[in-house]
Scaffold this motif. Structure first.
Motif, PDB file in Angstrom:
ATOM      1  N   ARG A  88      10.276  55.771  24.454  1.00  0.00           N
ATOM      2  CA  ARG A  88       9.523  54.912  25.396  1.00  0.00           C
ATOM      3  C   ARG A  88       8.048  54.819  25.012  1.00  0.00           C
ATOM      4  N   HIS A  89       7.481  55.946  24.645  1.00  0.00           N
ATOM      5  CA  HIS A  89       6.068  55.982  24.268  1.00  0.00           C
ATOM      6  C   HIS A  89       5.813  55.137  23.016  1.00  0.00           C
ATOM      7  N   LYS A  90       6.607  55.361  21.978  1.00  0.00           N
ATOM      8  CA  LYS A  90       6.417  54.615  20.726  1.00  0.00           C
ATOM      9  C   LYS A  90       6.695  53.124  20.922  1.00  0.00           C
ATOM     10  N   THR A 118      16.941  48.005  28.320  1.00  0.00           N
ATOM     11  CA  THR A 118      15.956  48.047  29.403  1.00  0.00           C
ATOM     12  C   THR A 118      14.540  48.010  28.843  1.00  0.00           C
ATOM     13  N   LEU A 119      14.287  48.808  27.809  1.00  0.00           N
ATOM     14  CA  LEU A 119      12.964  48.809  27.167  1.00  0.00           C
ATOM     15  C   LEU A 119      12.605  47.437  26.605  1.00  0.00           C
ATOM     16  N   ALA A 120      13.556  46.823  25.927  1.00  0.00           N
ATOM     17  CA  ALA A 120      13.303  45.505  25.336  1.00  0.00           C
ATOM     18  C   ALA A 120      12.880  44.504  26.411  1.00  0.00           C
ATOM     19  N   GLU A 121      13.568  44.521  27.530  1.00  0.00           N
ATOM     20  CA  GLU A 121      13.231  43.604  28.626  1.00  0.00           C
ATOM     21  C   GLU A 121      11.877  43.956  29.238  1.00  0.00           C
ATOM     22  N   GLN A 122      11.652  45.233  29.507  1.00  0.00           N
ATOM     23  CA  GLN A 122      10.393  45.653  30.121  1.00  0.00           C
ATOM     24  C   GLN A 122       9.190  45.317  29.251  1.00  0.00           C
ATOM     25  N   LEU A 123       9.339  45.494  27.944  1.00  0.00           N
ATOM     26  CA  LEU A 123       8.220  45.295  27.019  1.00  0.00           C
ATOM     27  C   LEU A 123       8.186  43.901  26.395  1.00  0.00           C
ATOM     28  N   ASP A 124       9.194  43.082  26.714  1.00  0.00           N
ATOM     29  CA  ASP A 124       9.283  41.717  26.181  1.00  0.00           C
ATOM     30  C   ASP A 124       9.286  41.718  24.656  1.00  0.00           C
ATOM     31  N   SER A 139      16.380  38.172  28.479  1.00  0.00           N
ATOM     32  CA  SER A 139      15.364  37.144  28.252  1.00  0.00           C
ATOM     33  C   SER A 139      14.752  37.264  26.858  1.00  0.00           C
ATOM     34  N   VAL A 140      15.029  38.378  26.186  1.00  0.00           N
ATOM     35  CA  VAL A 140      14.520  38.590  24.822  1.00  0.00           C
ATOM     36  C   VAL A 140      15.651  38.361  23.821  1.00  0.00           C
ATOM     37  N   PRO A 141      15.320  37.979  22.590  1.00  0.00           N
ATOM     38  CA  PRO A 141      16.364  37.801  21.582  1.00  0.00           C
ATOM     39  C   PRO A 141      17.086  39.117  21.267  1.00  0.00           C
ATOM     40  N   TRP A 142      18.390  39.011  21.103  1.00  0.00           N
ATOM     41  CA  TRP A 142      19.208  40.109  20.593  1.00  0.00           C
ATOM     42  C   TRP A 142      19.636  39.691  19.200  1.00  0.00           C
ATOM     43  N   ILE A 143      19.315  40.516  18.222  1.00  0.00           N
ATOM     44  CA  ILE A 143      19.543  40.176  16.816  1.00  0.00           C
ATOM     45  C   ILE A 143      20.543  41.152  16.207  1.00  0.00           C
ATOM     46  N   ILE A 144      21.659  40.627  15.720  1.00  0.00           N
ATOM     47  CA  ILE A 144      22.628  41.454  15.007  1.00  0.00           C
ATOM     48  C   ILE A 144      22.099  41.616  13.587  1.00  0.00           C
ATOM     49  N   HIS A 145      21.696  42.820  13.233  1.00  0.00           N
ATOM     50  CA  HIS A 145      21.111  43.015  11.907  1.00  0.00           C
ATOM     51  C   HIS A 145      22.195  43.302  10.872  1.00  0.00           C
ATOM     52  N   GLY A 146      21.883  42.961   9.647  1.00  0.00           N
ATOM     53  CA  GLY A 146      22.805  43.209   8.538  1.00  0.00           C
ATOM     54  C   GLY A 146      24.107  42.446   8.663  1.00  0.00           C
ATOM     55  N   PHE A 147      24.057  41.265   9.226  1.00  0.00           N
ATOM     56  CA  PHE A 147      25.278  40.505   9.467  1.00  0.00           C
ATOM     57  C   PHE A 147      25.915  40.076   8.151  1.00  0.00           C
ATOM     58  N   ARG A 148      27.213  40.379   8.013  1.00  0.00           N
ATOM     59  CA  ARG A 148      27.973  39.988   6.813  1.00  0.00           C
ATOM     60  C   ARG A 148      29.334  39.422   7.182  1.00  0.00           C
ATOM     61  N   GLY A 149      29.509  39.072   8.422  1.00  0.00           N
ATOM     62  CA  GLY A 149      30.825  38.667   8.894  1.00  0.00           C
ATOM     63  C   GLY A 149      31.232  37.253   8.520  1.00  0.00           C
ATOM     64  N   SER A 150      32.380  36.897   9.031  1.00  0.00           N
ATOM     65  CA  SER A 150      32.956  35.578   8.766  1.00  0.00           C
ATOM     66  C   SER A 150      32.180  34.491   9.499  1.00  0.00           C
TER      67      SER A 150
END
Length: 174
Positions: free
Chosen positions: A61-63, A97-103, A127-138
Protein backbone atom coordinates in the motif's frame (compact mmCIF):
# COMPACT_ATOMS: atom_id res chain seq x y z
CA UNK A 1 -5.02 8.58 -14.62
CA UNK A 2 -1.75 8.20 -16.46
CA UNK A 3 -1.75 7.17 -20.12
CA UNK A 4 0.42 4.05 -20.35
CA UNK A 5 0.62 4.36 -24.14
CA UNK A 6 3.40 6.91 -23.66
CA UNK A 7 5.67 4.07 -22.48
CA UNK A 8 7.47 1.88 -24.99
CA UNK A 9 7.63 -0.98 -22.47
CA UNK A 10 4.95 -1.28 -19.80
CA UNK A 11 6.30 -4.41 -18.12
CA UNK A 12 9.90 -5.32 -17.50
CA UNK A 13 11.76 -6.90 -14.59
CA UNK A 14 15.09 -5.38 -15.59
CA UNK A 15 15.86 -2.86 -12.84
CA UNK A 16 18.47 -1.11 -14.99
CA UNK A 17 15.69 0.05 -17.37
CA UNK A 18 13.77 1.97 -14.67
CA UNK A 19 15.58 5.23 -15.42
CA UNK A 20 15.13 5.17 -19.21
CA UNK A 21 11.87 7.08 -19.01
CA UNK A 22 10.04 4.80 -21.45
CA UNK A 23 9.94 1.58 -19.39
CA UNK A 24 7.85 0.55 -16.39
CA UNK A 25 9.75 -1.87 -14.17
CA UNK A 26 7.65 -4.32 -12.17
CA UNK A 27 8.81 -4.81 -8.59
CA UNK A 28 7.62 -6.55 -5.46
CA UNK A 29 6.81 -4.43 -2.39
CA UNK A 30 10.14 -5.40 -0.79
CA UNK A 31 12.27 -4.19 -3.71
CA UNK A 32 13.85 -0.76 -3.74
CA UNK A 33 12.92 1.98 -6.19
CA UNK A 34 15.48 4.31 -7.75
CA UNK A 35 14.98 8.06 -7.69
CA UNK A 36 13.62 8.96 -11.11
CA UNK A 37 12.54 5.40 -11.90
CA UNK A 38 9.12 4.36 -13.19
CA UNK A 39 7.47 1.34 -11.60
CA UNK A 40 4.54 -0.94 -11.06
CA UNK A 41 4.35 -2.72 -7.73
CA UNK A 42 2.55 -5.89 -6.79
CA UNK A 43 2.61 -9.31 -5.21
CA UNK A 44 3.13 -11.88 -7.96
CA UNK A 45 0.90 -14.98 -7.81
CA UNK A 46 4.02 -17.14 -7.53
CA UNK A 47 4.76 -15.37 -4.24
CA UNK A 48 1.47 -16.48 -2.68
CA UNK A 49 2.57 -19.96 -1.60
CA UNK A 50 2.18 -18.54 1.88
CA UNK A 51 -0.29 -15.73 2.45
CA UNK A 52 1.40 -12.32 2.52
CA UNK A 53 1.96 -10.91 5.98
CA UNK A 54 0.22 -7.77 7.22
CA UNK A 55 3.58 -6.01 6.95
CA UNK A 56 3.93 -7.01 3.28
CA UNK A 57 0.42 -5.74 2.52
CA UNK A 58 1.17 -2.46 4.29
CA UNK A 59 4.43 -2.13 2.34
CA UNK A 60 2.48 -2.76 -0.90
CA UNK A 61 0.00 0.00 0.00
CA UNK A 62 2.79 2.40 0.90
CA UNK A 63 4.81 1.80 -2.28
CA UNK A 64 1.70 1.85 -4.48
CA UNK A 65 0.97 5.41 -3.40
CA UNK A 66 4.47 6.59 -4.40
CA UNK A 67 4.47 8.93 -7.42
CA UNK A 68 7.08 6.74 -9.15
CA UNK A 69 4.52 3.92 -9.26
CA UNK A 70 2.26 4.39 -12.29
CA UNK A 71 0.52 0.98 -12.22
CA UNK A 72 -0.46 -1.72 -9.74
CA UNK A 73 0.79 -5.27 -10.28
CA UNK A 74 1.99 -7.65 -11.48
CA UNK A 75 -0.75 -9.53 -9.68
CA UNK A 76 -3.35 -12.07 -10.63
CA UNK A 77 -3.81 -15.80 -10.88
CA UNK A 78 -1.62 -18.71 -11.90
CA UNK A 79 -3.38 -22.06 -11.85
CA UNK A 80 -0.10 -23.92 -12.42
CA UNK A 81 2.08 -22.26 -9.81
CA UNK A 82 1.58 -20.21 -6.67
CA UNK A 83 -0.65 -20.34 -3.63
CA UNK A 84 -4.13 -21.72 -3.34
CA UNK A 85 -6.88 -20.10 -5.38
CA UNK A 86 -8.29 -18.66 -2.14
CA UNK A 87 -5.00 -16.95 -1.26
CA UNK A 88 -4.52 -15.70 -4.82
CA UNK A 89 -8.08 -14.30 -4.75
CA UNK A 90 -7.49 -12.49 -1.45
CA UNK A 91 -4.25 -10.97 -2.75
CA UNK A 92 -5.86 -10.03 -6.08
CA UNK A 93 -8.68 -8.29 -4.21
CA UNK A 94 -6.15 -6.11 -2.38
CA UNK A 95 -4.61 -5.11 -5.73
CA UNK A 96 -7.94 -4.33 -7.42
CA UNK A 97 -8.94 -2.14 -4.47
CA UNK A 98 -5.61 -0.29 -4.54
CA UNK A 99 -5.83 0.26 -8.29
CA UNK A 100 -9.27 1.83 -7.92
CA UNK A 101 -8.35 3.92 -4.87
CA UNK A 102 -5.19 5.27 -6.49
CA UNK A 103 -6.61 5.51 -10.03
CA UNK A 104 -3.77 3.41 -11.46
CA UNK A 105 -4.01 0.67 -14.11
CA UNK A 106 -3.80 -2.96 -13.02
CA UNK A 107 -1.21 -5.25 -14.64
CA UNK A 108 -2.40 -8.84 -14.48
CA UNK A 109 -0.60 -12.18 -14.62
CA UNK A 110 -3.13 -14.74 -15.86
CA UNK A 111 -2.26 -18.39 -16.44
CA UNK A 112 -5.27 -20.57 -17.16
CA UNK A 113 -7.32 -18.04 -15.25
CA UNK A 114 -9.32 -16.04 -17.81
CA UNK A 115 -12.55 -17.27 -16.24
CA UNK A 116 -11.52 -15.82 -12.85
CA UNK A 117 -10.31 -12.53 -14.31
CA UNK A 118 -13.46 -12.09 -16.39
CA UNK A 119 -15.72 -12.90 -13.42
CA UNK A 120 -13.92 -10.35 -11.22
CA UNK A 121 -13.97 -7.76 -13.99
CA UNK A 122 -17.70 -8.22 -14.56
CA UNK A 123 -18.44 -8.07 -10.83
CA UNK A 124 -16.23 -5.05 -10.02
CA UNK A 125 -16.69 -3.03 -13.22
CA UNK A 126 -13.38 -1.24 -12.68
CA UNK A 127 -12.82 2.35 -13.71
CA UNK A 128 -9.11 1.74 -14.34
CA UNK A 129 -7.67 -0.35 -17.18
CA UNK A 130 -6.98 -4.01 -16.47
CA UNK A 131 -4.10 -5.22 -18.63
CA UNK A 132 -3.34 -8.88 -19.25
CA UNK A 133 0.44 -8.86 -19.47
CA UNK A 134 2.50 -11.23 -21.57
CA UNK A 135 -0.49 -12.17 -23.69
CA UNK A 136 0.27 -14.99 -26.15
CA UNK A 137 -3.14 -16.54 -26.58
CA UNK A 138 -5.33 -17.27 -29.54
CA UNK A 139 -7.23 -14.66 -31.50
CA UNK A 140 -10.45 -16.04 -30.04
CA UNK A 141 -9.14 -15.60 -26.49
CA UNK A 142 -7.87 -12.09 -27.29
CA UNK A 143 -11.23 -11.11 -28.76
CA UNK A 144 -13.08 -12.40 -25.67
CA UNK A 145 -10.85 -10.41 -23.30
CA UNK A 146 -11.01 -7.27 -25.43
CA UNK A 147 -14.77 -7.56 -25.86
CA UNK A 148 -15.14 -7.76 -22.07
CA UNK A 149 -13.20 -4.50 -21.73
CA UNK A 150 -9.70 -5.63 -20.82
CA UNK A 151 -6.43 -4.58 -22.46
CA UNK A 152 -3.56 -6.75 -23.69
CA UNK A 153 0.18 -6.35 -23.35
CA UNK A 154 2.24 -8.26 -25.88
CA UNK A 155 5.90 -9.17 -25.63
CA UNK A 156 7.88 -7.20 -28.20
CA UNK A 157 9.85 -10.35 -29.06
CA UNK A 158 6.75 -12.57 -29.46
CA UNK A 159 4.30 -10.66 -31.69
CA UNK A 160 0.86 -12.07 -32.34
CA UNK A 161 -0.03 -13.28 -35.83
CA UNK A 162 -3.32 -11.37 -35.82
CA UNK A 163 -4.18 -7.71 -35.28
CA UNK A 164 -5.34 -6.16 -32.00
CA UNK A 165 -6.75 -2.66 -31.56
CA UNK A 166 -3.80 -0.29 -30.95
CA UNK A 167 -5.73 1.71 -28.35
CA UNK A 168 -6.20 -1.49 -26.28
CA UNK A 169 -2.73 -2.97 -26.83
CA UNK A 170 0.54 -2.34 -25.02
CA UNK A 171 4.02 -3.76 -25.47
CA UNK A 172 6.52 -5.19 -23.00
CA UNK A 173 9.84 -7.00 -22.75
CA UNK A 174 9.00 -9.47 -19.95
Amino acid sequence: MIDLHKYRDIHSHQANLALRGDTIVSISPSEEMLVGGIYSVGIHPWDTITAPTAEMIELLRHKASDSRVVAIGECGFDMLRGGSVEVQQAVFDIHTTLAEQLDKPLIIHAVRADHLILAWFKRLRPSVPWIIHGFRGSQRRAEALLRAGLYLSININHPLNYPTPPERTFFETD
